[in-house]
Scaffold this motif. Structure first.
Motif, PDB file in Angstrom:
ATOM      1  N   ILE A 186      54.953  28.365  60.042  1.00  0.00           N
ATOM      2  CA  ILE A 186      53.758  27.717  60.575  1.00  0.00           C
ATOM      3  C   ILE A 186      52.584  28.256  59.768  1.00  0.00           C
ATOM      4  CG2 ILE A 186      52.249  27.392  62.571  1.00  0.00           C
ATOM      5  CD1 ILE A 186      54.764  27.969  64.318  1.00  0.00           C
ATOM      6  N   ASN A 187      51.948  27.373  59.028  1.00  0.00           N
ATOM      7  CA  ASN A 187      50.860  27.791  58.153  1.00  0.00           C
ATOM      8  C   ASN A 187      49.508  27.344  58.698  1.00  0.00           C
ATOM      9  OD1 ASN A 187      52.527  28.998  56.113  1.00  0.00           O
ATOM     10  ND2 ASN A 187      53.192  26.923  55.648  1.00  0.00           N
ATOM     11  N   ILE A 188      48.533  28.193  58.514  1.00  0.00           N
ATOM     12  CA  ILE A 188      47.170  27.927  58.965  1.00  0.00           C
ATOM     13  C   ILE A 188      46.355  27.410  57.792  1.00  0.00           C
ATOM     14  CG2 ILE A 188      45.068  28.990  59.899  1.00  0.00           C
ATOM     15  CD1 ILE A 188      47.395  28.994  61.876  1.00  0.00           C
ATOM     16  N   GLU A 189      45.582  26.363  58.019  1.00  0.00           N
ATOM     17  CA  GLU A 189      44.648  25.881  57.000  1.00  0.00           C
ATOM     18  C   GLU A 189      43.283  26.463  57.329  1.00  0.00           C
ATOM     19  OE1 GLU A 189      42.627  21.799  55.281  1.00  0.00           O
ATOM     20  OE2 GLU A 189      44.136  21.637  56.838  1.00  0.00           O
ATOM     21  N   TRP A 190      42.784  27.321  56.439  1.00  0.00           N
ATOM     22  CA  TRP A 190      41.491  27.963  56.651  1.00  0.00           C
ATOM     23  C   TRP A 190      40.397  27.094  56.046  1.00  0.00           C
ATOM     24  CZ3 TRP A 190      41.397  31.892  59.881  1.00  0.00           C
ATOM     25  CH2 TRP A 190      42.546  32.648  60.058  1.00  0.00           C
ATOM     26  N   ARG A 240      40.026  39.500  60.948  1.00  0.00           N
ATOM     27  CA  ARG A 240      41.189  40.383  60.762  1.00  0.00           C
ATOM     28  C   ARG A 240      42.283  40.042  61.772  1.00  0.00           C
ATOM     29  NH1 ARG A 240      41.238  46.884  60.014  1.00  0.00           N
ATOM     30  NH2 ARG A 240      43.466  47.123  60.341  1.00  0.00           N
ATOM     31  N   HIS A 241      41.897  39.844  63.027  1.00  0.00           N
ATOM     32  CA  HIS A 241      42.875  39.503  64.066  1.00  0.00           C
ATOM     33  C   HIS A 241      43.576  38.179  63.749  1.00  0.00           C
ATOM     34  CE1 HIS A 241      44.774  39.059  67.953  1.00  0.00           C
ATOM     35  NE2 HIS A 241      44.185  37.881  68.092  1.00  0.00           N
ATOM     36  N   LEU A 242      42.810  37.184  63.362  1.00  0.00           N
ATOM     37  CA  LEU A 242      43.408  35.881  63.064  1.00  0.00           C
ATOM     38  C   LEU A 242      44.290  35.921  61.820  1.00  0.00           C
ATOM     39  CD1 LEU A 242      40.533  33.419  63.975  1.00  0.00           C
ATOM     40  CD2 LEU A 242      42.606  33.935  65.261  1.00  0.00           C
ATOM     41  N   MET A 243      43.955  36.784  60.873  1.00  0.00           N
ATOM     42  CA  MET A 243      44.822  36.946  59.699  1.00  0.00           C
ATOM     43  C   MET A 243      46.175  37.518  60.119  1.00  0.00           C
ATOM     44  SD  MET A 243      43.324  35.707  57.085  1.00  0.00           S
ATOM     45  CE  MET A 243      44.212  36.373  55.702  1.00  0.00           C
ATOM     46  N   ASP A 244      46.167  38.460  61.054  1.00  0.00           N
ATOM     47  CA  ASP A 244      47.427  39.006  61.586  1.00  0.00           C
ATOM     48  C   ASP A 244      48.223  37.924  62.301  1.00  0.00           C
ATOM     49  OD1 ASP A 244      46.750  41.510  60.598  1.00  0.00           O
ATOM     50  OD2 ASP A 244      46.023  42.256  62.546  1.00  0.00           O
ATOM     51  N   VAL A 245      47.551  37.113  63.100  1.00  0.00           N
ATOM     52  CA  VAL A 245      48.219  36.014  63.807  1.00  0.00           C
ATOM     53  C   VAL A 245      48.819  35.029  62.795  1.00  0.00           C
ATOM     54  CG1 VAL A 245      47.845  34.012  65.304  1.00  0.00           C
ATOM     55  CG2 VAL A 245      46.808  36.220  65.886  1.00  0.00           C
ATOM     56  N   ALA A 246      48.046  34.703  61.753  1.00  0.00           N
ATOM     57  CA  ALA A 246      48.525  33.773  60.731  1.00  0.00           C
ATOM     58  C   ALA A 246      49.765  34.317  60.029  1.00  0.00           C
ATOM     59  CB  ALA A 246      47.421  33.488  59.714  1.00  0.00           C
TER      60      ALA A 246
END
Length: 72
Positions: A24-28, A10-16
């Motif tokens: 800036i896009n995150i590749e999960w 959940r925290h990392l989704m908020d950061v993303a």
């Protein structure tokens, strides 16, 4: 990699989401540290299972500590 812990996920989704505002896009990547994916777990157990039920199912699915079709 997608974290296994819900609070970290959940925290990392908020950061993303914050990073996406600056393009800036995150590749999960799938989490490879578990024997079962979150999606498979949710399909098999829509309600949280009793852990004994889950462990017996995982042992049968993966052939761990089994003697034929019976747990050892």
């Amino acid at each position: 990699m997608v974290p296994a812990e819900w609070y970290l996920h959940r925290h990392l989704m908020d950061v993303a989401q914050d990073l996406a505002k600056d393009d800036i896009n995150i590749e999960w990547l799938p989490n490879t540290q578990m024997l079962i994916s979150a999606e498979t777990f949710q399909k098999k157990f829509p309600k949280p299972p009793i852990m004994e039920t889950f462990y017996r199912w995982m042992r049968k699915e993966n052939g761990i500590l089994m003697n034929g079709d019976q747990p050892v």
